[in-house]
Design an enzyme around this catalytic site. Structure first.
Site, PDB file in Angstrom:
ATOM      1  CB  ALA A  92      17.950  69.417  33.949  1.00 15.40           C
ATOM      2  CB  CYS A 137      14.701  65.915  32.078  1.00 16.64           C
ATOM      3  SG  CYS A 137      15.436  67.402  31.365  1.00 16.64           S
ATOM      4  CG  HIS A 148      23.977  64.195  37.694  1.00 11.80           C
ATOM      5  ND1 HIS A 148      23.280  63.898  38.832  1.00 11.80           N
ATOM      6  CD2 HIS A 148      23.698  65.478  37.401  1.00 11.80           C
ATOM      7  CE1 HIS A 148      22.591  64.967  39.211  1.00 11.80           C
ATOM      8  NE2 HIS A 148      22.836  65.944  38.361  1.00 11.80           N
ATOM      9  NE  ARG A 164      23.518  73.329  38.967  1.00 15.02           N
ATOM     10  CZ  ARG A 164      24.781  72.995  38.710  1.00 15.02           C
ATOM     11  NH1 ARG A 164      25.397  73.505  37.674  1.00 15.02           N
ATOM     12  NH2 ARG A 164      25.420  72.150  39.479  1.00 15.02           N
TER      13      ARG A 164
HETATM   14  S1  SF4 Z   1      24.268  69.235  45.133  1.00 14.18           S
HETATM   15 FE1  SF4 Z   1      24.609  67.781  43.490  1.00 14.18          FE
HETATM   16  S2  SF4 Z   1      22.724  66.777  43.215  1.00 14.18           S
HETATM   17 FE2  SF4 Z   1      22.329  68.631  44.368  1.00 14.18          FE
HETATM   18  S3  SF4 Z   1      21.716  70.172  42.906  1.00 14.18           S
HETATM   19 FE3  SF4 Z   1      23.878  70.301  43.208  1.00 14.18          FE
HETATM   20  S4  SF4 Z   1      24.795  69.031  41.682  1.00 14.18           S
HETATM   21 FE4  SF4 Z   1      22.708  68.506  41.814  1.00 14.18          FE
END
Ligand code: SF4
Ligand code: SF4
Lengths: 462, 537
Positions: free
Chosen positions: B58, B55, B187, B89
């Site tokens: 995120a 979402c 984003h 992450r």
């Molecule tokens: S490469 Fe870009 S779009 Fe892909 S997970 Fe990473 S930040 Fe997100």
């Protein structure tokens, strides 16, 4: 590591959380629903929640976690998600073909107030298929509450008293534990010669074997006929008050199945209590195999007591698990100094009692004193530890930050554990689970002793 | 290994008819004669479909804001959203002042029922005060989750009042999860906030070093940006800021002094790149530090941009040295990988970036796609004027920036710019289709059902994707490589990263564990089994 955490504790009264020791209801509901055979959990809300929950469960179990979402957009959030859920139900049955869809809500749909039962009623559901639901507002309780709510919904939707007399069988609600624990509880029950229905039962679902083939609905899970038949059992044993007792009470109300709530069978006392309950209920004596296991456990506890006796320990995690671990480490002669859960202590009017009272009773009995907190966070736990250091930390993966910051031996138990593997296959319940806990605890403590020993004090035999 | 239209129809036939038509538009079989074929992207996922998408929250807090280490990021909402973006992450960060590195902290207002009913503004204000009291961060962000927008909490007002109370920037992001159709919306929201409030807030007028650059869309997963920085510093660039891997408020506020902006993950950050060009006259260059060729090409393009012969020479020296060093290693792994095929389905840019690296190992990508891309990511930037915005993307506000009267400076003459644009990807990125062979497939927002079906049809040797489908695929006996989190390995960027990736992929193929899937008793009928003296069949 965590260098911004000070020793000085400044009162925080906002109710905000720094480094949580709980997460939200839906993940618990999703996990519980996976414990029904042929069931696809469905997250009614926007995609993010479902994605997060699948991600976290997958990281803990290292197995496929299948679940669908209503994929809300802003429009659905404003006008309600009825259309989304109906479309979802139709598409899911056509494309993914589960026997049952188990819908849980999210913050979004709870805030909007979508009337799920009504939407389900007006949905296209193929012959022989079923859609069940539970409400899981994340601004109440924790992931454990979500597990409890979905389990209770299984009773609401399935359980039926169809026989005039209750059957010689017991319902076992295992609580928010690993499939390895569920398997062990079933083994104990089998050895006690007690016919049982365990629900939910995620063994065989989230610990499925590698066969070279993907099965969307693996072999495991409580079947629909079993869920219906829970209404005919003569007893329900709810293991863990927070995760299991609501469903057991509901089963009593709905089908007159008497319920007992026991502690999660972690450690010797709680396992004894489970076996004694089964022994009385089924007038079936404890077989030698289990008596032998118990004897082995006591043997180990005695032979190695000097590994852990008198050591101070901090414990955090889900309330049922933490209560069990606390009781067990005390059986080992350890001293619980800080005991904390993120889950709030039991809502007013619910059958769930207070976590803080439970733990206080345990430590009081031993004449000890501890910092005890429900609805706490790991920032608080860390500050407690800075003020009153411990020899060992027990908790889920998130404890590793504190363990490193304070250079503590650390035993990973509970949910989630995302940085180690195999844990979901191995029980911490029952006598054998207790042996495993001892192995982990003394292993962590002795590794530390080895690490810190001067060459001349480095022992070969310990 | 091509797929026919008929086979595709067969797969889609399982869907309800409306969905059939819908999904068809998200799938393209590459055909060299057609060039870039239109594909539908950045539209909503059908309810009920098992998608990999997340979402807006995120994308905003999880992806773009989270890595900024010297800010405290407060999630305003019930507990879950904050919990799942805590350390999940692998955006690594280190700091000279560890008491100002908050990367391992997670702060949530943990809204309760009463907050939903009566509003959560007061609680948020108190949480901000407590954060100040306990951590004294340089700046704070507040990200909203789903219920916040619905109950009408005015997080902007709370943030503004907190700024006045505490004298530090408190940025509010209305990134409720239902906005847009995926992380992509988040984003964009994060980009707007950083551009509006952070970048340019510093008072530096000029960079201190030579060839000052920003690296945009690089999140330091597994240490990627540290490997990129190693190479760039070696060549002689000054890295002003990284957005946002191992990034900081401190560095970001002076990002306006760079002479060139590199864009790695364009999907998540092209908005800032464009705005920086408008506001400060700083051009942006699309780079791809994944793969030996991708890295080398990017370095050469950068050198060309600055046009300094010494820099060009130094670039060639470093490339030559690095390539000579890693070639034998890559060669060794290539032997294991050669001739294999891959699916490459990742978020927004990596679905394209990793195809090059796979190619260098002799692995053909037969199916690729993005989780939350827009059409330009498939078809190339030239398609942007043709993209129709629908209701779902219209609700993401556009930030309009203007030339900064004091700081705008043309870095290149228009003629030089035009000349360079013909040679290097300045203000441009191509779509993934340019690197895909005839008959290969692009699938947007690939879902679980299609994953299974395409695997059955194309039988790839490796599946590059995320955690949610990893074990599905491995159960089928096919190695799956997480390209979001690198399976806890890395870095995968730059020269060293290419070797790490090659090693890890080879390991996936070579692992003896695959040999045990079929138990011996499944291969031998029970009755013919005889036992000889040694007890061996
Ligand atoms: S490469 Fe870009 S779009 Fe892909 S997970 Fe990473 S930040 Fe997100
Ligand atoms: S807290 Fe609410 S919005 Fe956040 S992930 Fe959980 S259900 Fe979703």
């Amino acid at each position: 590591m965590l260098d911004a955490t000070t020793k000085e504790i400044k009162e925080r009264a906002s109710g905000g959380v720094i480094n949580p020791a709980k997460t939200c209801q839906p993940i618990g509901a999703m996990y519980a629903a996976l414990g029904i055979h042929g069931c696809l959990p469905h997250s009614h809300g926007s995609q993010g929640c479902c994605s997060f929950h699948r991600m976290h469960l997958t990281r803990h179990f290292r197995d496929p976690i299948m679940a669908s979402t209503s994929s809300f957009t802003e429009g659905a959030s404003v006008f309600g998600g009825g259309a989304n859920l109906k479309t979802a139900i139709k598409t899911i049955f056509q494309v993914y073909n589960p026997d049952i869809i188990a819908v849980h809500t999210t913050c979004l749909t709870e805030t909007i107030g979508d009337d799920i039962p009504n939407i389900i009623k007006t949905s296209e559901i193929p012959e022989g298929k079923m859609v069940i639901h539970t409400n899981t507002p994340s601004y109440v309780g924790s992931h454990v509450t979500g597990f409890s709510n979905m389990t209770k919904s299984m009773v609401n939707y399935f359980a039926e008293a169809t026989t005039p007399l209750k059957k010689e069988q017991v319902n076992i609600i295992p609580g928010f534990v690993n499939p390895g624990d569920m398997r062990e509880i079933k083994r104990l029950t089998r050895l006690m010669n007690a016919p049982y229905i365990m629900f939910p039962d995620t063994s065989g679902v989230v610990d499925s074997p590698m066969t070279g083939e993907f099965q969307m609905y693996p072999k495991g899970g409580t079947t629909q006929p079993e869920l219906i038949d829970t209404g005919n059992s003569k007893l329900t044993i709810a293991l863990g008050r927070f995760a299991s007792s609501d469903a057991a009470e509901q089963l009593d109300k709905k089908c007159k199945v008497p319920a007992v709530t026991l502690k999660a069978p972690i450690g010797i006392k709680a396992t004894d209590a489970l076996l004694m309950t089964l022994r009385r209920a089924f007038v079936s004596d404890v077989p030698y195999e289990l008596e032998e296991e118990r004897g082995q456990l006591v043997d180990i506890m005695t032979d190695t007591h000097f590994h852990f006796h008198g050591k101070k320990v901090a414990i955090f995690g889900d309330p049922d698990i933490v209560t069990g671990i606390t009781e067990f480490v005390m059986s080992l002669g350890m001293i619980p100094v800080h005991v904390l859960t993120g889950t709030p202590g039991g809502a007013v009017g619910s059958v769930v009692g207070s976590f803080e009272e439970d733990i206080k009773e345990l430590v009081d009995q031993a004449g000890l004193k501890a910092n005890i907190k429900a609805a706490g966070d790991l920032f608080t736990l860390h500050q407690w530890i800075k003020n009153e250091p411990v020899d060992l930390l027990i908790g889920n993966t998130y404890g590793k930050y504190i363990a490193r910051a304070e250079d503590l031996p650390f035993v990973r138990v509970g949910f989630p554990v995302m940085d180690r593997s195999v844990h979901s296959y191995m029980p911490i319940v029952g006598y054998r689970g207790a042996m495993r806990l001892i192995e982990m605890i003394s292993g962590a403590l002795l590794d530390r002793q080895d690490r810190d020993a001067a060459d001349e004090d480095f022992e070969l035999v310990m | 290994m091509a797929i026919t239209e008929e086979q595709l129809e067969e797969i889609l036939a399982k869907y309800p008819s409306k969905l059939q038509k819908n999904r068809k538009k998200h799938i393209v079989i590459n055909n060299a004669d057609c060039g870039a074929q239109p594909i539908e992207a950045n539209t909503r996922t059908a309810p009920g479909i098992i998608t990999n998408r997340g979402c807006a929250y995120a994308g905003c807090k999880g992806v773009v804001l989270g890595p900024l280490k010297d800010m405290i990021h407060i999630t305003h909402g019930p507990i879950g959203c904050a919990f799942y973006t805590w350390g999940a992450r692998r955006n690594k960060a280190k700091s000279d002042d560890p008491t100002q590195n908050f990367i391992n902290y997670c702060v949530s207002t943990d809204m309760q029922e009463s907050d939903i009913v009566f509003g959560g503004e007061k609680k948020l204000a108190k949480v901000i005060d407590e954060v100040m009291e306990n951590f004294h961060p340089k700046a704070i962000t507040v990200s909203a989750t789903c219920p916040v927008g619905l109950i009408g909490d005015d997080i902007n007002a709370v943030a503004k009042a907190a700024e006045e109370r505490h004298g530090i920037p408190v940025l509010a992001f209305s990134c409720e999860g239902y906005k847009g159709v995926s992380q992509s919306a988040g984003h964009h929201i994060a980009n707007n906030g950083l551009m509006d409030r952070v970048i340019g807030a510093g008072d530096l007028e000029q960079a201190s070093g030579k060839y000052p650059i920003n690296i945009l869309g690089e999140y330091n997963i597994g240490g990627d940006s540290w490997e990129i920085e190693r190479i760039l510093s070696d060549i002689g660039y000054q890295i002003v800021s990284v957005m946002t891997g191992d990034g900081s408020y401190e560095a970001l506020k002076n990002a306006h002094v760079a002479e060139l902006n590199l864009v790695q993950c364009h999907r998540s950050i092209n908005y800032i790149a464009e705005m920086l060009e408008i506001k400060y006259g700083t051009p942006w260059l699309k780079v791809n530090f994944i793969g030996v060729k991708g890295t080398s090409d990017s370095l050469r393009n950068m050198a060309q941009y600055f046009g300094d012969p010494a820099l060009i020479q130094r670039t060639e020296e470093v490339i030559a040295r690095e390539v000579a060093r890693i070639e034998p290693l890559m060669g060794q792994y290539k032997k294991v990988c050669e001739g294999k095929t891959a699916f490459c389905f990742v978020g927004g840019s990596r679905g394209h970036h990793y195809q090059g690296l796979f190619g260098e190992l002799g692995i053909d990508t037969v199916l690729a796609g993005y989780e939350f891309a827009h059409r330009d990511d498939y078809e190339g930037r030239e398609v942007i004027p043709d993209i129709k915005t629908d209701a779902d993307s219209k609700n993401i506000p556009e930030l309009h920036v203007e030339q900064d009267p004091n700081r705008f400076k043309l870095k290149l003459s228009p003629e030089k710019m035009a000349e360079l644009k013909a040679k290097i990807p300045l203000s441009y990125y191509a779509g993934m289709h340019v690197d895909m062979k005839e008959g290969t497939i692009m699938v947007d927002d690939l879902n679980h059902y299609e994953t299974e079906e395409f695997i059955k049809l194309l039988k790839p040797d490796i599946f590059a994707s995320g955690i949610k489908d990893k074990y599905v695929v491995q159960k089928m006996g096919i190695p799956a490589k997480q390209i979001h989190s690198y399976d806890y390995s890395g870095p995968y960027a730059g020269f060293n990263g290419a070797v790490n990736f090659a090693r890890d992929v080879s390991m996936g193929f070579a692992s003896p564990t695959w040999n045990f899937i079929v138990p011996p008793w499944k291969e031998e009928p029970l009755l013919t089994g005889t036992v000889n003296e040694e007890g061996v069949a």
